[in-house]
Design a protein around this motif. Sequence first.
Motif, PDB file in Angstrom:
ATOM      1  N   GLY A  27       0.780  -1.152  -0.067  1.00  0.00           N
ATOM      2  CA  GLY A  27      -0.176   0.100   0.095  1.00  0.00           C
ATOM      3  C   GLY A  27       0.933   1.182  -0.113  1.00  0.00           C
ATOM      4  O   GLY A  27       2.055   1.286  -0.582  1.00  0.00           O
ATOM      5  N   ALA A  28       0.291   2.246   0.712  1.00  0.00           N
ATOM      6  CA  ALA A  28       0.975   3.656   0.481  1.00  0.00           C
ATOM      7  C   ALA A  28       2.125   3.820   2.007  1.00  0.00           C
ATOM      8  O   ALA A  28       2.221   2.740   2.538  1.00  0.00           O
ATOM      9  CB  ALA A  28      -0.135   4.707   0.608  1.00  0.00           C
ATOM     10  N   ASP A  29       2.624   4.952   1.695  1.00  0.00           N
ATOM     11  CA  ASP A  29       3.645   5.196   2.754  1.00  0.00           C
ATOM     12  C   ASP A  29       3.041   5.242   4.295  1.00  0.00           C
ATOM     13  O   ASP A  29       1.901   5.298   4.471  1.00  0.00           O
ATOM     14  CB  ASP A  29       4.026   6.581   2.551  1.00  0.00           C
ATOM     15  CG  ASP A  29       5.282   6.724   1.223  1.00  0.00           C
ATOM     16  OD1 ASP A  29       5.287   5.405   0.659  1.00  0.00           O
ATOM     17  OD2 ASP A  29       5.684   7.540   0.831  1.00  0.00           O
ATOM     18  N   VAL A  30       4.072   5.164   5.038  1.00  0.00           N
ATOM     19  CA  VAL A  30       3.736   5.050   6.307  1.00  0.00           C
ATOM     20  C   VAL A  30       4.005   6.399   7.209  1.00  0.00           C
ATOM     21  O   VAL A  30       5.096   7.158   6.964  1.00  0.00           O
ATOM     22  CB  VAL A  30       4.550   3.873   7.137  1.00  0.00           C
ATOM     23  CG1 VAL A  30       4.368   4.115   8.756  1.00  0.00           C
ATOM     24  CG2 VAL A  30       4.383   2.681   6.652  1.00  0.00           C
TER      25      VAL A  30
ATOM     26  N   CYS B  78       5.696  -5.451   1.405  1.00  0.00           N
ATOM     27  CA  CYS B  78       6.035  -4.255   0.876  1.00  0.00           C
ATOM     28  C   CYS B  78       5.537  -3.449   2.062  1.00  0.00           C
ATOM     29  O   CYS B  78       6.328  -3.335   3.222  1.00  0.00           O
ATOM     30  CB  CYS B  78       5.405  -3.908  -0.463  1.00  0.00           C
ATOM     31  SG  CYS B  78       6.105  -2.431  -0.981  1.00  0.00           S
ATOM     32  N   ARG B  79       4.575  -2.285   1.938  1.00  0.00           N
ATOM     33  CA  ARG B  79       4.167  -1.415   2.905  1.00  0.00           C
ATOM     34  C   ARG B  79       4.249  -2.404   4.098  1.00  0.00           C
ATOM     35  O   ARG B  79       4.359  -1.881   5.217  1.00  0.00           O
ATOM     36  CB  ARG B  79       3.004  -0.702   2.476  1.00  0.00           C
ATOM     37  CG  ARG B  79       2.253  -0.092   4.032  1.00  0.00           C
ATOM     38  CD  ARG B  79       0.840   0.261   3.496  1.00  0.00           C
ATOM     39  NE  ARG B  79      -0.152   0.444   4.749  1.00  0.00           N
ATOM     40  CZ  ARG B  79       0.001   1.611   5.612  1.00  0.00           C
ATOM     41  NH1 ARG B  79       0.639   2.674   5.220  1.00  0.00           N
ATOM     42  NH2 ARG B  79      -0.594   1.373   6.753  1.00  0.00           N
ATOM     43  N   GLY B  80       3.366  -3.483   4.176  1.00  0.00           N
ATOM     44  CA  GLY B  80       3.247  -4.493   5.076  1.00  0.00           C
ATOM     45  C   GLY B  80       4.410  -4.595   5.955  1.00  0.00           C
ATOM     46  O   GLY B  80       4.453  -4.667   7.313  1.00  0.00           O
ATOM     47  N   GLU B  81       5.691  -4.878   5.315  1.00  0.00           N
ATOM     48  CA  GLU B  81       7.045  -5.000   6.113  1.00  0.00           C
ATOM     49  C   GLU B  81       7.315  -3.881   6.872  1.00  0.00           C
ATOM     50  O   GLU B  81       7.723  -3.565   7.916  1.00  0.00           O
ATOM     51  CB  GLU B  81       8.027  -5.559   5.167  1.00  0.00           C
ATOM     52  CG  GLU B  81       9.381  -5.740   5.636  1.00  0.00           C
ATOM     53  CD  GLU B  81      10.316  -5.218   4.889  1.00  0.00           C
ATOM     54  OE1 GLU B  81      10.389  -4.038   4.224  1.00  0.00           O
ATOM     55  OE2 GLU B  81      11.622  -5.484   5.016  1.00  0.00           O
ATOM     56  N   GLN B  82       7.222  -2.712   6.213  1.00  0.00           N
ATOM     57  CA  GLN B  82       7.438  -1.357   6.658  1.00  0.00           C
ATOM     58  C   GLN B  82       6.570  -1.287   7.743  1.00  0.00           C
ATOM     59  O   GLN B  82       7.235  -0.810   9.179  1.00  0.00           O
ATOM     60  CB  GLN B  82       7.133  -0.256   5.673  1.00  0.00           C
ATOM     61  CG  GLN B  82       8.171  -0.282   4.572  1.00  0.00           C
ATOM     62  CD  GLN B  82       7.863   0.364   3.271  1.00  0.00           C
ATOM     63  OE1 GLN B  82       6.794   1.015   3.362  1.00  0.00           O
ATOM     64  NE2 GLN B  82       8.557   0.148   2.220  1.00  0.00           N
ATOM     65  N   VAL B  83       5.219  -1.293   7.845  1.00  0.00           N
ATOM     66  CA  VAL B  83       4.338  -1.201   9.138  1.00  0.00           C
ATOM     67  C   VAL B  83       4.714  -2.143  10.255  1.00  0.00           C
ATOM     68  O   VAL B  83       4.685  -1.936  11.249  1.00  0.00           O
ATOM     69  CB  VAL B  83       2.865  -1.414   8.631  1.00  0.00           C
ATOM     70  CG1 VAL B  83       2.070  -1.275   9.922  1.00  0.00           C
ATOM     71  CG2 VAL B  83       2.456  -0.365   7.685  1.00  0.00           C
ATOM     72  N   LEU B  84       4.767  -3.458   9.883  1.00  0.00           N
ATOM     73  CA  LEU B  84       5.510  -4.392  10.779  1.00  0.00           C
ATOM     74  C   LEU B  84       6.769  -3.631  11.592  1.00  0.00           C
ATOM     75  O   LEU B  84       6.725  -3.882  12.930  1.00  0.00           O
ATOM     76  CB  LEU B  84       6.070  -5.640   9.904  1.00  0.00           C
ATOM     77  CG  LEU B  84       6.692  -6.724  11.013  1.00  0.00           C
ATOM     78  CD1 LEU B  84       5.779  -7.406  12.043  1.00  0.00           C
ATOM     79  CD2 LEU B  84       7.292  -7.898   9.965  1.00  0.00           C
TER      80      LEU B  84
END
Length: 237
Positions: free
Chosen positions: A65-68, A110-116
């Motif tokens: 998804g989009a940025d955090v 992707c974004r999921g890894e960043q949010v994690l």
Amino acid sequence: MLNDKPVIGISALLYEASRDYRITHSYAEVVTAVGGIPVLLPAALPPEDVEALLPGLDGLLIPGGADVDPLLYGEEPRRELGLTRRSNDDFEIHLLRAARAAHLPILCVCRGEQVLNVAFGGTLYQDLPSQVPESFRHQQTPTDRNDATHSLDLKPGSLLAEIYGCEQMAVNSFHHQAVRDPAPGFTVSARAKDGVVEAIENQAEGILGVQWHPEAMYLAHPEHSLLFRWLVSAASR
Ligand code: MN
């Protein structure tokens, strides 16, 4: 479990431009293809209902998804930051913390890894081209999403290397943010040749985040279904 198949929750975030809670179709398709039942969790769910739903889930998938929002890791927004939506971030962070506390296996893309990473105390690069000028072209849009465009070194002995059964491969790349400092309890399990983090994991707890898009590659490159097979298999136990 339903019909002996594990139920995999997938977060569905609100994107105002399209007025949809949405995921890309291939996440639901690949989970179905490897024997799981995908259930979409819209970011409209309040925290108490997330808690109430968790016992019905066997695994969790956090998509791209989009940025955090950088305020979540103590930074002000750089000019190069893309679209953010704080309510999406808050929803997924709560979901991830609750799923980890419930010992569910978790796969983040992707974004999921960043949010994690942010959910458990790590930091991000807001924008690779401006913050890591020597990095490769990681934002490959409009390249075909099937196409691997850069190589990876997988960490020997990691959960990721065990799943793929190799220590080198090539992946697609559609991101301008990336993990900077991994969260406490998480280790880097893959890097691109320019040093950019491409995967983090908590091996003992069965939590894995990858920066590439395996759901976009698995039909043309079947080895990328191995991540989803791992998730569904761990969710069956
Ligand atoms: Mn990349």
